[in-house]
Write an enzyme that holds these catalytic residues in place. Sequence first.
Site, PDB file in Angstrom:
ATOM      1  N   GLU A 398       0.659  -1.206   0.001  1.00 52.14           N
ATOM      2  CA  GLU A 398       0.108  -0.079  -0.073  1.00 52.14           C
ATOM      3  C   GLU A 398       0.868   1.250  -0.048  1.00 52.14           C
ATOM      4  O   GLU A 398       0.601   2.009  -0.910  1.00 52.14           O
ATOM      5  CB  GLU A 398      -0.963   0.262   1.109  1.00 52.14           C
ATOM      6  CG  GLU A 398      -1.815   1.201   1.341  1.00 52.14           C
ATOM      7  CD  GLU A 398      -2.821   1.077   2.346  1.00 52.14           C
ATOM      8  OE1 GLU A 398      -3.389   2.206   2.729  1.00 52.14           O
ATOM      9  OE2 GLU A 398      -2.936   0.061   3.025  1.00 52.14           O
ATOM     10  N   ARG A 476      -7.370   2.660  14.065  1.00 53.83           N
ATOM     11  CA  ARG A 476      -8.401   1.469  13.717  1.00 53.83           C
ATOM     12  C   ARG A 476      -8.540   0.663  15.031  1.00 53.83           C
ATOM     13  O   ARG A 476      -9.663  -0.153  15.372  1.00 53.83           O
ATOM     14  CB  ARG A 476      -8.045   0.737  12.515  1.00 53.83           C
ATOM     15  CG  ARG A 476      -9.217  -0.115  12.240  1.00 53.83           C
ATOM     16  CD  ARG A 476      -9.117  -0.832  10.690  1.00 53.83           C
ATOM     17  NE  ARG A 476      -9.806  -0.088   9.683  1.00 53.83           N
ATOM     18  CZ  ARG A 476     -10.850  -0.051   9.183  1.00 53.83           C
ATOM     19  NH1 ARG A 476     -11.522  -0.931   9.839  1.00 53.83           N
ATOM     20  NH2 ARG A 476     -11.335   0.619   8.210  1.00 53.83           N
ATOM     21  N   GLU A 857     -10.755  -8.170   4.775  1.00 61.00           N
ATOM     22  CA  GLU A 857     -10.248  -8.092   6.055  1.00 61.00           C
ATOM     23  C   GLU A 857     -10.921  -8.934   6.999  1.00 61.00           C
ATOM     24  O   GLU A 857     -10.188  -9.541   7.919  1.00 61.00           O
ATOM     25  CB  GLU A 857      -9.925  -6.814   6.624  1.00 61.00           C
ATOM     26  CG  GLU A 857      -8.694  -6.000   5.629  1.00 61.00           C
ATOM     27  CD  GLU A 857      -8.507  -4.605   5.695  1.00 61.00           C
ATOM     28  OE1 GLU A 857      -7.481  -4.071   6.305  1.00 61.00           O
ATOM     29  OE2 GLU A 857      -9.509  -3.961   5.495  1.00 61.00           O
TER      30      GLU A 857
END
Length: 925
Positions: A398, A476, A857
Amino acid sequence: MGQLNVEEESDVTTVLVFYVNGKKVTEPNPDPQWTLLWYLRKKLRLTGTKLGCAEGGCGACTVMISKYNRKERKVVHLAINACLAPVCAMHGLAVTTVEGIGSTKTRLHAVQERLAKAHGSQCGFCTPGIVMSISGAEQFHGKVPKSSQYFELVGDKQLKSDAVGRPIPHMSALKQVTGEAIYCDDMPSVEGELYLAFVLSTKAHARLKSVDPQKALQHPGVVAFFSAKDLTPEQNAIGPIFHDEELFASEKVISQGQTIGVIVAQDQVTAQAAARKVHIEYEELQPIIVTIEDAIKHNSFYKQFPKTIRKGDVKSAFDDPNNVIVEGECRMGGQEHFYLETHAAYAIPKKEDDELEIFCSSQHPSEVAKLTSHILHVPMNRIVARVKRMGGGFGGKESRGILTSLPVAFAAHKLNRPVRCMLDRDEDMQMTGTRHPFLIKYKVAANRKGKLMGAIINIYNNGGYSIDLSGPVVERAMFHFENAYYIPNVEVTGHVCKTNLPSNTAFRGFGGPQGMFGAENMIRDVAQKLGKSAEEISKLNLYQENFKTHYNQVLTHCTLQRCWDECIEKSNYAERKLLIESFNKQHRWRKRGISIIPTKFGIAFTEKLLNQAGALLIVYVDGSVLLSHGGTEMGQGLHTKMIQVASRALGIDVSKIHITETSTDKVPNTSATAASAGSDLNGMAVLEACEKLMKRLQPYKDKNPNGKWEDWVSAAYVDRVSLSATGFHATPGIGFDFKSNTGNPFNYFTYGVACTEVEIDCLSGDHQVIRTDIVMDLGESINPAIDIGQIEGAFIQGYGLFTMEELIYSPTGTLYSRGPGAYKIPGFGDIPQEFNVSLLKGAPNPRAVFSSKAVGEPPLFLACSAFFAIKEAIKAARADAGVSLDFKLDSPATSARIRMACEDHITKKLPVLDPERFVPWNVVP
């Protein structure tokens, strides 16, 4: 793998003669250092055989060799690792690669066909190696190998699914099993091409006294050396969010594996040999911070943190005398991404106007183009970043792809020649970071029934030498610390530790699994305190419809209870728990455990601006359709799903639609393919483009209702109607403010529950997963075969995270566990003996394309059920040994940790560690 009993040849020759896929190959004066893999790829251009590790540990390079055995009077077939076999050893033998057994242009071999059907989705990089492993091991003679271990575990014992059977695979899967799928380093060389090699730091914290490339530059074939001296400090500063790291280390290094410079030479061997000749003098600095504990001790944190989310009155929950209070902490280690294709890039300058084309293995080509523009001071409209496909990504590509792509682009621009690089496995593991290790400290209040009333949580992650994406990762974790459980009063704080390790980065789950691991430890500590079972406490605290999270998002279409009840039923949980208790009473040194775990995973980028996507749809006069969108294909089946969306919206067969690649000159300013949102965002953009086009074609359909697609397209073209359209989607109704704790960070949630049973060997610490049952709510799945494949893959990757994959560092920051020889990832034998996956029915999702849900995920954390099943089995062993049932087990639950947790007369002979002198568990002196 086997060894050939090669008979000695009476004649000595300097001419190598062997057969490849039935064709005779003659090579006069071969270099003894050439491997069979190098020869196949570079000399014969048979790129289906891949380089994955160069250690013979991953299987991506597997080929079959055949030789007539005169004693047994038969042909012997063996699977070997081409990366280790010298090509000279092939003299007189026959070599078969994946290209030699079947092709999409001729016909598939039965092994290829069955393997393609056995997978809903996969990166495909190692698939040719799997095909050849099966073929060689079975000594194939054109028949399907019925007894292959792989098909026993995956193919013949296919998932028991409530959705649909696996369909005939899309062309991309067929190309993978035949070796026809082209990855970045498979692209043919062009005239004048050069190769780039890295000069990396060998110290974790040191001042650079001198960097001398003179010996390297004198090496024959070397063209250039580039370092920080070739850029301004502003150009040299890079990073995905904050430009807080250097492309080339200038004055000091702050991690081993940090790039100091690059050598560019005529080929890979020359470049890497010359890179080792660059002389570097260091002045070592202190302290060297490796662990989270080191960072806490030295107060080494990134200045953007801590951040806190507060809800309710935490103090009242802990002051209530009727509540029980539990305090504890849990640790999770990092995880190597171990994508089979390492980071790779290939840059080709266009010779005019500073135009540059970059082929890269990246989840975020727009960021590659943007940062290339930054370091070159060339506008983005001159730079095109292109991604055909990746051999796996998992988040590791990423942001960290820039470490490879940017030096390659810089060198190509400066030298005005094509430049290529693909990292060796050990380089990749040293340079690019891992999943973040976490330390979670918690204090929980619960009433006497087990209802959670309040929690104070401190979450620490190990960010490494730059902040990269560590901030959003810990955020998160803060959003997911409660997993699937309602806690009315909460104070959760996130910290990002600055250490002298390679910068840790995104990995499937992005901090969510680490946060949820804390929740499951809290549940079990409360259960232990109250003398209740963990599943009783879990069920009591599950979120229900219209409950609010600690960040004040209302849960709608919440199917947690349905998933829980269905998993309990399908897994025969109550009955099996009784059978396990009976088994444990009858066996002293083998114990079984069972655990059931829920998950609630938020879908969206938590940074609002990233929740956007674009698409470009082009219809040609023959009726064929070219589709481009902003998502990248890394094995998750995104392109297949986007073709399905377009097929459904346009009302045409999938065979008419083609996706060639992801390219920044087709769809600009894209977000990374990450956060499980690739299908949601790009699917809606594709849908909008299709709807625009169908609106233009509607008059022609009305005029000719019995016509075909081609007729309507042709009529529109004659009337000068545009046959191309763009689509764009921005997720509505999301955005979160940390200061006020308001807004919705997520578009919706994906729910699931898993039940896993394991058996441990108390004397060796080994374990086996006997059975896993998973129920997932994926809405109205666009492609159940792909989604079930994603559930399988995520579970097994999570299983590696929680039970076996362990990163070992020295106190000076050296990574000891490099390569498959020192770092264990799950294999075929680790797949649960019985693996049942079902998709929840009647649970549409109004907030995504065609009522589907994200899947990439969310299932990964469900593998935590194996971890806690192991812990239950250890409890049974400790009960037999008469030791306390209250014990700590850090993740991963490796064989060593399992064995030491099963305390007995043997473990008591080992010295007790002094807590004041205890070395952190992932650091070896």
